[in-house]
Write a protein that holds these residues in place. Structure first.
Motif, short mmCIF file in Angstrom:
data_model
loop_
_atom_site.label_atom_id
_atom_site.label_comp_id
_atom_site.label_asym_id
_atom_site.label_seq_id
_atom_site.Cartn_x
_atom_site.Cartn_y
_atom_site.Cartn_z
N ALA A 276 -4.20 0.70 -3.39
CA ALA A 276 -3.46 1.17 -2.21
C ALA A 276 -4.38 1.19 -0.99
O ALA A 276 -4.00 0.71 0.09
CB ALA A 276 -2.88 2.56 -2.45
N ALA B 130 0.83 -1.21 0.00
CA ALA B 130 0.00 0.00 0.00
C ALA B 130 0.86 1.25 0.00
O ALA B 130 0.57 2.22 -0.72
CB ALA B 130 -0.94 -0.01 1.22
N LEU C 72 2.21 1.68 -3.46
CA LEU C 72 1.16 2.08 -4.39
C LEU C 72 0.73 3.53 -4.19
O LEU C 72 0.34 4.20 -5.15
CB LEU C 72 -0.05 1.15 -4.25
CG LEU C 72 0.20 -0.29 -4.71
CD1 LEU C 72 -0.95 -1.19 -4.28
CD2 LEU C 72 0.40 -0.35 -6.21
N ARG C 73 0.84 4.03 -2.97
CA ARG C 73 0.49 5.44 -2.73
C ARG C 73 1.43 6.39 -3.47
O ARG C 73 1.11 7.55 -3.68
CB ARG C 73 0.45 5.73 -1.24
CG ARG C 73 -0.83 5.23 -0.58
CD ARG C 73 -1.02 5.78 0.81
NE ARG C 73 -0.06 5.26 1.77
CZ ARG C 73 -0.24 4.16 2.51
NH1 ARG C 73 -1.34 3.47 2.40
NH2 ARG C 73 0.68 3.77 3.36
#
Length: 129
Positions: free
Chosen positions: A63, A11, A14-15
């Motif tokens: 995310a 996550a 992905l952010r």
């Protein structure tokens, strides 16, 4: 099943798609402005920016989902996703690592669209000379 940190780290990675999207959004707006001013060289930048926008939305959703999932029950997650028609039956039951690889592939595609957008912008500027 993956440990509780794997989806959280995914996550966080992905952010970073938000950073890619911010740069792409600026280029897309510049491409729109160029196109409105009559410079047709701006359209490829806009088109690639729209593809990046769609990928950015997918990456942002992933995310959020990985951050919320942690070590949660994947079977319940899959059922909810299928019920909402957000996941085909064929993708249910995948291991966490496979899901993360798929999401990171989207992030790489998003970054590739930004790179393509930058190339299109440079080519457009060269053509204007």
């Amino acid at each position: 099943m993956a440990d509780e940190w794997t989806p959280r780290i995914a996550a966080a990675l992905l952010r970073r798609g938000a950073m890619v999207h911010a740069m792409s959004a600026a280029l897309t707006l510049a491409g729109i402005a160029a196109a409105v001013l009559g410079f047709h060289e701006g359209w490829p930048v806009v088109v690639v920016g729209l593809v990046e926008f769609w990928l950015a939305a997918r990456v942002a959703i992933d995310a959020d989902l990985f951050a919320a999932l942690g070590e949660g029950d994947l079977a319940q997650f899959d059922e909810a996703m299928r019920r909402l028609r957000l996941m085909p039956e064929s993708k249910a039951g995948r291991p966490m690592d496979e899901r993360i690889r798929g999401a990171l592939r989207l992030l790489k595609l998003q970054a590739a669209m930004l790179l393509l957008q930058i190339v299109a912008a440079f080519i457009g500027m060269i053509l204007l000379r």
